[in-house]
Design a protein around this motif. Structure first.
Motif, PDB file in Angstrom:
ATOM      1  N   ASP A  69       0.807  -1.220   0.000  1.00 25.52           N
ATOM      2  CA  ASP A  69       0.000   0.000   0.000  1.00 25.52           C
ATOM      3  C   ASP A  69       0.843   1.274   0.000  1.00 25.52           C
ATOM      4  N   CYS A  70       2.120   1.168  -0.339  1.00 27.39           N
ATOM      5  CA  CYS A  70       3.006   2.338  -0.281  1.00 27.39           C
ATOM      6  C   CYS A  70       2.536   3.507  -1.138  1.00 27.39           C
ATOM      7  N   SER A  71       1.863   3.212  -2.225  1.00 23.49           N
ATOM      8  CA  SER A  71       1.398   4.301  -3.090  1.00 23.49           C
ATOM      9  C   SER A  71       0.435   5.230  -2.341  1.00 23.49           C
ATOM     10  N   GLU A  72      -0.170   4.738  -1.259  1.00 24.35           N
ATOM     11  CA  GLU A  72      -1.101   5.564  -0.488  1.00 24.35           C
ATOM     12  C   GLU A  72      -0.404   6.696   0.249  1.00 24.35           C
ATOM     13  N   ILE A  73       0.920   6.662   0.316  1.00 24.81           N
ATOM     14  CA  ILE A  73       1.662   7.806   0.865  1.00 24.81           C
ATOM     15  C   ILE A  73       1.354   9.028   0.004  1.00 24.81           C
ATOM     16  N   ILE A  74       1.203   8.804  -1.280  1.00 27.58           N
ATOM     17  CA  ILE A  74       0.932   9.898  -2.222  1.00 27.58           C
ATOM     18  C   ILE A  74      -0.563  10.087  -2.427  1.00 27.58           C
ATOM     19  N   THR A  75      -1.298   8.982  -2.560  1.00 28.17           N
ATOM     20  CA  THR A  75      -2.735   9.078  -2.887  1.00 28.17           C
ATOM     21  C   THR A  75      -3.638   9.222  -1.671  1.00 28.17           C
ATOM     22  N   GLY A  76      -3.152   8.833  -0.504  1.00 21.70           N
ATOM     23  CA  GLY A  76      -4.017   8.723   0.663  1.00 21.70           C
ATOM     24  C   GLY A  76      -4.788   7.409   0.581  1.00 21.70           C
ATOM     25  N   ASP A  77      -5.528   7.098   1.609  1.00 20.24           N
ATOM     26  CA  ASP A  77      -6.318   5.863   1.653  1.00 20.24           C
ATOM     27  C   ASP A  77      -7.707   6.149   1.100  1.00 20.24           C
ATOM     28  N   MET A  78      -7.957   5.673  -0.095  1.00 18.81           N
ATOM     29  CA  MET A  78      -9.273   5.860  -0.713  1.00 18.81           C
ATOM     30  C   MET A  78     -10.258   4.887  -0.073  1.00 18.81           C
ATOM     31  N   PRO A  79     -11.375   5.376   0.461  1.00 20.44           N
ATOM     32  CA  PRO A  79     -12.352   4.465   1.064  1.00 20.44           C
ATOM     33  C   PRO A  79     -12.858   3.436   0.055  1.00 20.44           C
ATOM     34  N   THR A  80     -12.974   2.192   0.517  1.00 14.10           N
ATOM     35  CA  THR A  80     -13.373   1.068  -0.336  1.00 14.10           C
ATOM     36  C   THR A  80     -14.670   1.319  -1.104  1.00 14.10           C
ATOM     37  N   ILE A  82     -15.811   3.899  -2.347  1.00 12.29           N
ATOM     38  CA  ILE A  82     -15.544   4.808  -3.469  1.00 12.29           C
ATOM     39  C   ILE A  82     -14.632   4.124  -4.480  1.00 12.29           C
ATOM     40  N   LYS A  83     -13.567   3.499  -3.976  1.00 12.48           N
ATOM     41  CA  LYS A  83     -12.567   2.859  -4.830  1.00 12.48           C
ATOM     42  C   LYS A  83     -13.178   1.812  -5.759  1.00 12.48           C
ATOM     43  N   TYR A  84     -14.173   1.087  -5.254  1.00 12.29           N
ATOM     44  CA  TYR A  84     -14.780   0.007  -6.032  1.00 12.29           C
ATOM     45  C   TYR A  84     -16.225   0.315  -6.433  1.00 12.29           C
ATOM     46  N   TYR A  85     -16.578   1.594  -6.508  1.00 12.10           N
ATOM     47  CA  TYR A  85     -17.952   1.995  -6.820  1.00 12.10           C
ATOM     48  C   TYR A  85     -18.408   1.466  -8.175  1.00 12.10           C
ATOM     49  N   ASN A  86     -17.529   1.590  -9.165  1.00 12.06           N
ATOM     50  CA  ASN A  86     -17.827   1.016 -10.485  1.00 12.06           C
ATOM     51  C   ASN A  86     -16.508   0.719 -11.205  1.00 12.06           C
ATOM     52  N   ALA A  87     -16.624   0.074 -12.355  1.00 13.51           N
ATOM     53  CA  ALA A  87     -15.425  -0.370 -13.079  1.00 13.51           C
ATOM     54  C   ALA A  87     -14.549   0.807 -13.522  1.00 13.51           C
ATOM     55  N   LEU A  91     -10.690   1.255 -12.325  1.00 12.33           N
ATOM     56  CA  LEU A  91      -9.607   1.323 -13.299  1.00 12.33           C
ATOM     57  C   LEU A  91      -8.815   2.626 -13.154  1.00 12.33           C
ATOM     58  N   ALA A  92      -9.528   3.737 -12.987  1.00 17.85           N
ATOM     59  CA  ALA A  92      -8.858   5.027 -12.831  1.00 17.85           C
ATOM     60  C   ALA A  92      -7.987   5.033 -11.575  1.00 17.85           C
ATOM     61  N   TYR A  93      -8.493   4.450 -10.506  1.00 16.87           N
ATOM     62  CA  TYR A  93      -7.711   4.415  -9.271  1.00 16.87           C
ATOM     63  C   TYR A  93      -6.484   3.526  -9.418  1.00 16.87           C
ATOM     64  N   LYS A  94      -6.614   2.416 -10.146  1.00 20.54           N
ATOM     65  CA  LYS A  94      -5.452   1.558 -10.407  1.00 20.54           C
ATOM     66  C   LYS A  94      -4.365   2.342 -11.143  1.00 20.54           C
TER      67      LYS A  94
END
Length: 192
Positions: A69-80, A82-87, A91-94
């Motif tokens: 989860d190191c990338s979250e140092i830059i992105t922050g922790d996106m709530p699940t 929201i992160k998985y709301y739709n495809a 994909l954009a979050y990936k």
């Protein structure tokens, strides 16, 4: 001065709190979560090796989990939710996570960067990443168990949802871990 700030950036994991949308009885930061995930990933690999006759590199899995989860140092922790709301959002979050990982890796000298790149690349070793993903979900489940133990019903639905996602991973090691080790997380210190 060279831009060798990778390790200094990693030390900031302790400032990234998880479960941002949830009313937690105790905050959990990214550093704590990564350590717990590494411990569980290592355990899952060992269970696979010792009890199921597999040949999983448990040490490699643990190291991958440290950095998962190191990338979250830059992105922050996106709530699940929201992160998985739709495809599209998923994909954009990936893509954002990938760009953040690249940004972190660029803070290393080239010779060390080559060693870390495979740790950040989920496509590099999908089998080992499956163990990391399972451990990540188990860590989240443990957080739910701990919060519910404290009387925090806020985590009731999250526990059900996470349990379903764990079952969907389909690793026999998860079932063994959940049967043999997960019940202890509900015990008090005196009961342990």
């Amino acid at each position: 001065m060279k831009n060798n700030t990778f390790y200094a950036m990693l030390s900031r994991m302790k400032y990234i709190n998880r479960w941002g949308l949830m009313n937690s009885t105790r905050q959990e930061n990214l550093s704590e979560h990564s350590l717990e995930t590494a411990i569980i990933a290592h355990a899952l690999a060992l269970i696979g090796n010792k009890r199921l006759g597999k040949h999983i590199d448990a040490d490699r899995v643990a190291v991958m989990a440290i950095f998962h989860d190191c990338s979250e140092i830059i992105t922050g922790d996106m709530p699940t939710p929201i992160k998985y709301y739709n495809a599209q959002i998923k994909l954009a979050y990936k893509e954002i996570e990938s760009a953040a990982a690249d940004k972190l890796l660029s803070r290393l000298p080239e010779d060390l960067r080559q060693e870390y790149e495979p740790l950040f690349d989920e496509q590099e070793n999908q089998l080992l990443h499956r163990y990391v993903k399972a451990a990540d979900k188990l860590s989240a489940l443990i957080k739910c168990i701990e919060e519910l133990k404290m009387g925090n019903e806020e985590f009731k639905t999250a526990k059900q949802s996470i349990t379903k996602s764990i079952e969907a991973i389909g690793l026999e090691e998860i079932k063994i871990f959940m049967e043999d080790f997960l019940p202890a997380y509900s015990l008090t210190l005196d009961e342990q």
